[in-house]
Design an enzyme around this catalytic site. Structure first.
Site, PDB file in Angstrom:
ATOM      1  CD  GLU A  51      -1.882  -2.379   2.092  1.00 49.42           C
ATOM      2  OE1 GLU A  51      -2.678  -3.079   1.998  1.00 49.42           O
ATOM      3  OE2 GLU A  51      -0.503  -2.514   2.115  1.00 49.42           O
ATOM      4  CG  PHE A 113     -10.291  -8.891  11.508  1.00 50.79           C
ATOM      5  CD1 PHE A 113      -8.965  -9.347  12.237  1.00 50.79           C
ATOM      6  CD2 PHE A 113     -10.486  -9.197  10.029  1.00 50.79           C
ATOM      7  CE1 PHE A 113      -8.149 -10.007  11.365  1.00 50.79           C
ATOM      8  CE2 PHE A 113      -9.488  -9.681   9.450  1.00 50.79           C
ATOM      9  CZ  PHE A 113      -8.116 -10.011  10.119  1.00 50.79           C
ATOM     10  CD  GLN A 114      -7.451  -6.747   8.164  1.00 47.33           C
ATOM     11  OE1 GLN A 114      -8.361  -6.712   7.112  1.00 47.33           O
ATOM     12  NE2 GLN A 114      -6.386  -7.519   7.523  1.00 47.33           N
ATOM     13  CE  LYS A 163     -17.338  -6.221   2.479  1.00 45.33           C
ATOM     14  NZ  LYS A 163     -16.809  -7.837   2.774  1.00 45.33           N
ATOM     15  CG  MET A 468      22.842  12.881   4.329  1.00 39.57           C
ATOM     16  SD  MET A 468      23.783  14.007   3.508  1.00 39.57           S
ATOM     17  CE  MET A 468      22.878  14.330   2.004  1.00 39.57           C
TER      18      MET A 468
END
Length: 554
Positions: A51, A113-114, A163, A468
């Site tokens: 993602e 969940f999630q 959803k 760096m």
């Protein structure tokens, strides 16, 4: 027509002119992905490996095209994986809309969940965000999100869609996108008059051009303004490409790794004109010694930036393109020959340089890329030494051709950004400049590049260290190289081949020239693993706390 929330999303994206989205599916966005499947002839979906890659690809697409970039992720960890990309876009004022799924509305707030409060998490790093709990408000929310992302100072907006909302039906009617007007209502005549008086009376004017010039498509107006004012022009990292670096008035990058001409001109000028720039700490360094002889005129669309980091003498708030157009109409042709000659002499004496021998050096690599592409390329970068070399040694002449994470400094940004830039601008060659440390963070996006045959050429400045970090450890930490040496795999050429991408291991100038030519002519993705010295440095450099004219040159 009566359609469900997922189809409403598709119709609104099409309304807004979206042709490509980047994302990764999951449970709470299954309805949305089903709609994308049914509408794949209208909107192209690019499946990234992660993602975060989707968010960076949407960002790169937006920077290269000037359009809104769109990314999609599921709830919970899918949504939180977008956070770094959203923050990157926010810091650099990139128009982006991030769409996330969430658990059904009856389960919100129950640690389902999630489930995660992504709107709360992203509140500080978005221009605005929404959680849509009523399907009848979905279409208007999407339209408003696109308007906010593009209007004023651009930035990311997040829409969180539970959803059940994506499945519910309601009436939908097509609407034309709300036109994005330029911000002119804040431009005050009194401010214009003060600014014009400063411009007319300056003997040593100097222009500091930032990313706002590119966001506002004001590069042509900047050119006219600089030539009419007869003032040299320096750019911030985000402003690169807003003023052609081949122009006689260009002095190049300003700040910590800027040119000595830019930094000396800032110190010696009597009027510093900041255009769409936010006076980053990487530009000003010791604020008490920054532009000590100058009155500062700040032009910006965001009033919050004025006086935030430096005290300014005067300001004009509004769209920089409109303000420059006004300035051009109100000032006569100015002559500052002695000042221009002084700056030219500094450029001649202190130009970016390096030891030219047979060694494979990063500066040679950038110059060779410039020569072989004839400057006609989009350069994306990761973050680190290679980013600064790319800023210093490739001559940018057009806006939207240097794409890099400036404000947040996101390692792992560039591979995803190169995907978005190449898809957004298929007629251009995208060359991605990476460091070995940054590239390993998101090298999984090679799978995306290979699958879609995206002809990005990835050039890795492989110095087997976090370059760096090592440079700072060398200069300021008595060479205590704590956890910065990357004496480990992978072999990036073999890794590329494992994904089905042509990989080269490069150890000499001749090998680089030949391999880059082959990659260019192939019109296929390639990875060039360039083995450079571990102690190569980015110079000049301003030490922490020093004035910007006090540069380390060797």
């Amino acid at each position: 027509m009566n359609i469900n929330g997922s189809q409403i999303l598709i119709e609104c994206l099409v309304e807004q002119g979206v042709d490509t989205v980047f994302g990764y599916p999951g449970g709470q966005v299954l309805n949305i992905y089903d709609a994308l499947y049914k509408n794949k002839d209208r909107i192209r979906h690019i499946l990234t490996a992660h993602e975060q890659g989707a968010s960076h690809a949407a960002d790169g697409y937006a920077r290269a095209t000037g359009k809104v970039g769109v990314c999609i992720a599921t709830s919970g960890p899918g949504a939180t994986n977008l956070v770094t990309g959203i923050a990157t876009a926010y810091m650099d004022s990139v128009p982006m809309v991030a769409i996330t799924g969430n658990v059904p509305t009856p389960l919100l707030g129950k640690d389902s969940f999630q489930e995660v409060d992504i709107s709360g998490i992203t509140m500080p790093i978005t221009k605005h965000n929404y959680i849509v709990k009523d399907v009848t408000k979905l279409a208007d929310t999407i339209r408003e999100a696109f308007y906010i992302a593009q209007s004023g100072r651009p930035g990311p907006v997040l829409i969180d869609i539970p959803k059940d909302i994506s499945a519910q039906f309601c009436e939908y009617e097509v609407e034309k996108p709300r036109p994005i007007g330029r911000t002119v209502h804040r431009i005050k005549q009194q401010d214009i008059e003060v600014a014009v008086s400063l411009l007319k009376n300056a003997r040593k004017p100097f222009i500091y051009s930032g990313g706002g010039i590119i966001r506002s498509d004001a590069h042509e107006e900047l050119l006219q303004f600089a030539e009419k004012l007869q003032a040299p022009v320096a750019t911030s990292l985000m402003g690169i490409g807003g003023f052609a670096e081949t122009h006689p008035l260009a002095t190049g990058l300003i700040g910590m790794h800027g040119s000595k001409a830019s930094n000396l001109a800032t110190t010696e000028c009597d009027l510093l004109i900041a255009l769409g720039a936010r006076f980053s700490d990487r530009v000003i360094s010791d604020v008490s010694k920054f532009a000590p002889h100058a009155k500062i005129l700040h032009v910006d669309i965001d009033p919050a930036e004025v006086g935030k980091n430096v005290k300014v003498y005067s300001s004009v708030i509004g769209d920089v393109r409109e303000i420059l157009t006004t300035f051009i109409s109100l000032i006569p042709q100015m002559e500052h020959d002695a000042w221009i000659e002084q700056v030219r002499a500094w450029k001649e004496e202190f130009h970016f340089d390096y030891q030219k021998d047979e060694t494979l050096r990063p500066e040679f690599i950038l110059e060779n890329i410039y020569d072989q592409t004839q400057g006609e390329a989009i350069i994306t970068t990761e973050v680190g030494q290679h980013q600064m070399w790319a800023a210093q040694f490739f001559k940018y002449t057009k806006p939207k051709t240097f794409i890099s994470s400036g404000g947040l400094g996101t390692m792992g940004y560039g591979t995803g950004a190169s995907i978005g830039a190449q898809i957004g601008k298929p007629e251009m060659q995208v060359v991605h400049i990476a460091g070995d440390g940054s590239f390993r963070m998101n090298c999984n996006e090679l799978s995306t590049i290979a699958y879609y045959n995206i002809p990005v050429i990835i050039v890795i400045m492989n110095n087997a260290t976090l370059g760096m970090v090592r440079q700072w450890q060398t200069k300021f930490y008595e060479k205590r190289y704590a956890e910065s040496t990357l004496d480990r795999g992978p072999d990036f050429a073999l890794l590329a081949q494992a994904y089905g991408v042509t990989g080269y291991t490069i150890t000499s100038q001749e090998e680089f020239s030949r391999a880059f030519k082959e990659a260019l002519e192939s019109n296929k993705p390639a990875v060039l693993n360039c083995q450079i010295g571990i102690d190569e440095m980015v110079l000049p450099m301003v030490a922490p706390g020093a004035a910007i004219h006090d540069l380390i040159l060797e």
